[in-house]
Scaffold this motif. Sequence first.
Motif, PDB file in Angstrom:
ATOM      1  N   TYR A   1      39.033  32.298  57.017  1.00  0.00           N
ATOM      2  CA  TYR A   1      38.696  30.958  56.962  1.00  0.00           C
ATOM      3  C   TYR A   1      37.164  30.421  57.125  1.00  0.00           C
ATOM      4  O   TYR A   1      36.855  29.330  57.270  1.00  0.00           O
ATOM      5  CB  TYR A   1      39.659  29.910  57.635  1.00  0.00           C
ATOM      6  CG  TYR A   1      41.102  29.863  57.154  1.00  0.00           C
ATOM      7  CD1 TYR A   1      41.223  28.979  55.943  1.00  0.00           C
ATOM      8  CD2 TYR A   1      42.085  30.777  57.627  1.00  0.00           C
ATOM      9  CE1 TYR A   1      42.710  28.961  55.521  1.00  0.00           C
ATOM     10  CE2 TYR A   1      43.303  30.813  57.293  1.00  0.00           C
ATOM     11  CZ  TYR A   1      43.701  29.824  56.100  1.00  0.00           C
ATOM     12  OH  TYR A   1      44.926  29.918  55.665  1.00  0.00           O
ATOM     13  N   TYR A   2      36.188  31.393  57.062  1.00  0.00           N
ATOM     14  CA  TYR A   2      34.743  30.928  57.303  1.00  0.00           C
ATOM     15  C   TYR A   2      34.246  30.455  56.002  1.00  0.00           C
ATOM     16  O   TYR A   2      33.708  29.250  56.191  1.00  0.00           O
ATOM     17  CB  TYR A   2      34.181  32.158  57.464  1.00  0.00           C
ATOM     18  CG  TYR A   2      33.563  32.555  59.041  1.00  0.00           C
ATOM     19  CD1 TYR A   2      33.262  31.706  59.907  1.00  0.00           C
ATOM     20  CD2 TYR A   2      33.876  33.806  59.651  1.00  0.00           C
ATOM     21  CE1 TYR A   2      32.996  31.752  61.236  1.00  0.00           C
ATOM     22  CE2 TYR A   2      33.946  34.067  60.823  1.00  0.00           C
ATOM     23  CZ  TYR A   2      33.041  32.980  61.618  1.00  0.00           C
ATOM     24  OH  TYR A   2      33.127  33.368  63.021  1.00  0.00           O
ATOM     25  N   CYS A   3      34.788  30.914  55.085  1.00  0.00           N
ATOM     26  CA  CYS A   3      34.226  30.050  53.807  1.00  0.00           C
ATOM     27  C   CYS A   3      34.796  28.711  53.449  1.00  0.00           C
ATOM     28  O   CYS A   3      33.998  27.836  53.264  1.00  0.00           O
ATOM     29  CB  CYS A   3      34.543  30.882  52.356  1.00  0.00           C
ATOM     30  SG  CYS A   3      36.145  31.450  52.338  1.00  0.00           S
TER      31      CYS A   3
ATOM     32  N   THR B   1      39.916  29.744  50.827  1.00  0.00           N
ATOM     33  CA  THR B   1      40.879  30.716  51.303  1.00  0.00           C
ATOM     34  C   THR B   1      42.146  30.615  50.572  1.00  0.00           C
ATOM     35  O   THR B   1      42.799  31.419  50.234  1.00  0.00           O
ATOM     36  CB  THR B   1      41.228  30.579  53.026  1.00  0.00           C
ATOM     37  OG1 THR B   1      39.727  30.494  53.615  1.00  0.00           O
ATOM     38  CG2 THR B   1      41.819  31.563  53.506  1.00  0.00           C
TER      39      THR B   1
ATOM     40  N   CYS C   1      31.279  35.698  54.330  1.00  0.00           N
ATOM     41  CA  CYS C   1      32.461  36.310  54.068  1.00  0.00           C
ATOM     42  C   CYS C   1      32.226  37.697  54.719  1.00  0.00           C
ATOM     43  O   CYS C   1      31.250  38.503  54.462  1.00  0.00           O
ATOM     44  CB  CYS C   1      32.777  36.535  52.668  1.00  0.00           C
ATOM     45  SG  CYS C   1      34.251  37.808  52.569  1.00  0.00           S
ATOM     46  N   PRO C   2      33.019  37.990  55.963  1.00  0.00           N
ATOM     47  CA  PRO C   2      32.774  39.325  56.510  1.00  0.00           C
ATOM     48  C   PRO C   2      33.149  40.608  55.523  1.00  0.00           C
ATOM     49  O   PRO C   2      32.810  41.704  55.958  1.00  0.00           O
ATOM     50  CB  PRO C   2      33.876  39.161  57.754  1.00  0.00           C
ATOM     51  CG  PRO C   2      34.875  38.334  57.232  1.00  0.00           C
ATOM     52  CD  PRO C   2      34.106  37.431  56.485  1.00  0.00           C
ATOM     53  N   ASN C   3      33.782  40.551  54.643  1.00  0.00           N
ATOM     54  CA  ASN C   3      34.133  41.401  53.846  1.00  0.00           C
ATOM     55  C   ASN C   3      33.359  41.536  52.570  1.00  0.00           C
ATOM     56  O   ASN C   3      33.593  42.460  51.628  1.00  0.00           O
ATOM     57  CB  ASN C   3      35.594  41.433  53.225  1.00  0.00           C
ATOM     58  CG  ASN C   3      36.680  41.309  54.563  1.00  0.00           C
ATOM     59  OD1 ASN C   3      36.697  42.420  55.132  1.00  0.00           O
ATOM     60  ND2 ASN C   3      37.110  40.211  54.582  1.00  0.00           N
TER      61      ASN C   3
ATOM     62  N   SER D   1      40.429  38.397  54.177  1.00  0.00           N
ATOM     63  CA  SER D   1      41.338  38.875  55.238  1.00  0.00           C
ATOM     64  C   SER D   1      41.529  37.537  55.804  1.00  0.00           C
ATOM     65  O   SER D   1      42.109  37.587  56.996  1.00  0.00           O
ATOM     66  CB  SER D   1      40.458  40.018  56.086  1.00  0.00           C
ATOM     67  OG  SER D   1      39.231  39.279  56.646  1.00  0.00           O
TER      68      SER D   1
HETATM   69  S1  SF4 Z   1      38.563  33.375  54.003  1.00  0.00           S
HETATM   70 FE1  SF4 Z   1      36.567  33.484  52.785  1.00  0.00          FE
HETATM   71  S2  SF4 Z   1      35.090  34.340  54.271  1.00  0.00           S
HETATM   72 FE2  SF4 Z   1      37.057  34.923  54.793  1.00  0.00          FE
HETATM   73  S3  SF4 Z   1      37.617  36.841  54.156  1.00  0.00           S
HETATM   74 FE3  SF4 Z   1      38.446  35.371  52.828  1.00  0.00          FE
HETATM   75  S4  SF4 Z   1      37.096  35.111  51.191  1.00  0.00           S
HETATM   76 FE4  SF4 Z   1      35.870  35.966  52.942  1.00  0.00          FE
END
Ligand code: SF4
Lengths: 193, 289
Positions: free
Chosen positions: A82-84, A95, A44-46, A79
């Motif tokens: 969709y990485y997770c 997400t 997660c970038p955040n 944000s």
């Molecule tokens: S989609 Fe997942 S990885 Fe991306 S910002 Fe949201 S929680 Fe973090």
Amino acid sequence: MNPLEKLESEQKSETAPALVIDSLASIRDMVSACIQCGTCTGSCPNAFAMDLTPRQLWYNVLRGEKETIFHSKTFSLCSVCYYCTLRCPRGLPLTEAMSALKQIAAKENLAPYKKSTRFYKSFLESVYRHGRVREMELMTLYFISMKNPFLPLQFAPLGIKLMGKGKISFEIPSKGNGALKAIFRKVEELEQN
Amino acid sequence: MKYLYYPGCSLEGTALEYNSSTRTFMQELGAELIELEDWTCCGASAAEATSHLLSLALPALVLAKAENMDGVKEILVPCSACYLNLKKVEEKIRKDRELLDQINIILAEEKLNLRGQMKVRHLLDVVANDVGSKKIFARVKKPLTDLIIAPYYGCQCLRPYSIFDDPEDPCSMEGIIKASGANIHQWNMGGRCCGASHMTTKPEVALELVAAILKMARGADAIVTVCPMCQMNLEAYQKKISGMCKEDLSMPILYLPQFLGLALGLSEQDLRLDMNLSFTKAFRNKVLS
Ligand code: SF4
Ligand code: SF4
């Protein structure tokens, strides 16, 4: 009712009301196969700005700790990258689960998330009125709903740059023709059933 | 090549130059774009953050209108946020009949019905695969051999659906950028998140994300983007970020069709380079001299 009117008429609640429990159950189903591996957190970038990591958030969702969840900034910091979702070894729709938590915060108008909620609802208000979002109107509606006279100043430098380029023009919010009224109303009706 | 065209709200406002450069570039390559009549907003990230059903109903309305236009089966979308919203409906209704029924109850309010016949295509997908680097190479009038370009994909054209590229390690822009004569800036930030709408509601977080991207772009002459939100976040706050990081991180940011258009010899006016916030004099001299 249109998105902003509804926001005004609703009670501002500090903590999560009873209704939250129900909607939380469907989110728990979404993450029930979580093995607490932490891949979501690592992706997660955040995460650096979150109080609970995504992994910890899912742990609290599984345990139904609604007080903890709705006092945490975590889901509002998603944000939607969709990485997770892409990397979760259990293939969970993370997400979407983050968005489902945002939806509860918006529906219940929970105080800790009012900045984001007002921004999203100002956006939808403009769409509701005209069928398309008018970026300048969106910002004006957002400033008005935040009731903070200093907020527009934060955005003034960018606004002036964009106006200079002719990308946005000064616009007084107008009622529009309620282009998407019927769609919004039907969605609301279906969601209440 | 014939496509329905869905510009989306940003391309009528803050991303006007993405709209005109896309149209000019595609026309130059012989593609026909037919703008969807009477199109409405896809809901962007706002609908998803407030109502799940609304976040599907708004793009479904767009697709239902698209299906009513004769003879065209693919809809071309330059904005990644619009693309994902429309794509999501395309993907979900294919697997979920019940959802389609529910959507159609809503669309009946507008006397519309969704069947699921429209294929949603991102501009990058179309340029990389339907147009292709060979065709671009053949049309290059002004090879940009002196340039090093950092391709920036952002999130939503790559994830969660991996339709035309590797969502972990994207490369679909490389061939077409090389076709222009330019070199690729090797970096691993192409698919990173720019912070999206956090820039408005949580700027302290988004500025960090953009700073990390701009830092890794050092050494490139420009970053090329395929989304209005990425473009705005990367180009509009460079001064602030440079101040924050105590180093000059300014960098020209161009939309993909603007950059490729330059190589094709398209005019500065048609590509609307005057509208970019980060089109520096130095870069201008390099590409337009
Ligand atoms: S989609 Fe997942 S990885 Fe991306 S910002 Fe949201 S929680 Fe973090
Ligand atoms: S990546 Fe998936 S399984 Fe691992 S902690 Fe996160 S939600 Fe749980």
